[in-house]
Design a protein around this motif. Sequence first.
Motif, short mmCIF file in Angstrom:
data_model
loop_
_atom_site.label_atom_id
_atom_site.label_comp_id
_atom_site.label_asym_id
_atom_site.label_seq_id
_atom_site.Cartn_x
_atom_site.Cartn_y
_atom_site.Cartn_z
N ALA A 30 13.40 23.78 15.01
CA ALA A 30 13.62 25.05 14.32
C ALA A 30 14.85 24.99 13.44
O ALA A 30 14.86 25.48 12.31
CB ALA A 30 13.73 26.18 15.34
N ALA A 31 15.92 24.36 13.93
CA ALA A 31 17.14 24.23 13.15
C ALA A 31 16.91 23.34 11.93
O ALA A 31 17.41 23.62 10.83
CB ALA A 31 18.26 23.67 14.01
N ALA A 32 16.16 22.25 12.09
CA ALA A 32 15.87 21.37 10.97
C ALA A 32 15.03 22.08 9.91
O ALA A 32 15.27 21.92 8.71
CB ALA A 32 15.16 20.11 11.46
N ALA A 33 14.06 22.86 10.34
CA ALA A 33 13.23 23.60 9.39
C ALA A 33 14.06 24.65 8.65
O ALA A 33 13.86 24.89 7.46
CB ALA A 33 12.07 24.25 10.12
N GLN A 34 14.99 25.26 9.34
CA GLN A 34 15.82 26.29 8.74
C GLN A 34 16.76 25.68 7.70
O GLN A 34 16.93 26.24 6.61
CB GLN A 34 16.62 27.01 9.82
N ALA A 36 16.24 22.87 6.08
CA ALA A 36 15.40 22.38 4.98
C ALA A 36 15.01 23.53 4.06
O ALA A 36 14.98 23.38 2.83
CB ALA A 36 14.16 21.70 5.52
N ALA A 37 14.72 24.70 4.63
CA ALA A 37 14.37 25.86 3.81
C ALA A 37 15.57 26.35 3.02
O ALA A 37 15.44 26.78 1.88
CB ALA A 37 13.83 26.97 4.70
#
Length: 68
Positions: A30-34, A36-37
Motif C-alpha cells: 500500500a505504501a509503495a502504491a501510494q 508511486a501515485a
Amino acid sequence: MSTEPLVRIVRGSLSDEELAALTAVLMARAAAAQTAAAAAPAVEPIATWSRIERRPAYFSPVSWQQAA
C-alpha cells in the motif's frame, strides 16, 4: 476498481506470526502504491466534447467515421 478481494483465506487460520507477516506485506504494498501515485506526473484534462456546428450532419451507419 476491482471488486475481487486482494487476499482470501481458503482453508485454516493464521497464527499471530503469519498474520503479522501478511499485514507487513500488505502495508508495504500500500505504501509503495501510494508513493508511486504521488510520483506520477499530473495529467492535463482533455476535453471530450465537441462543438455541434463543427460536426458533419450525417454519417452512414456503415461508415468508418462512425467508429471515430
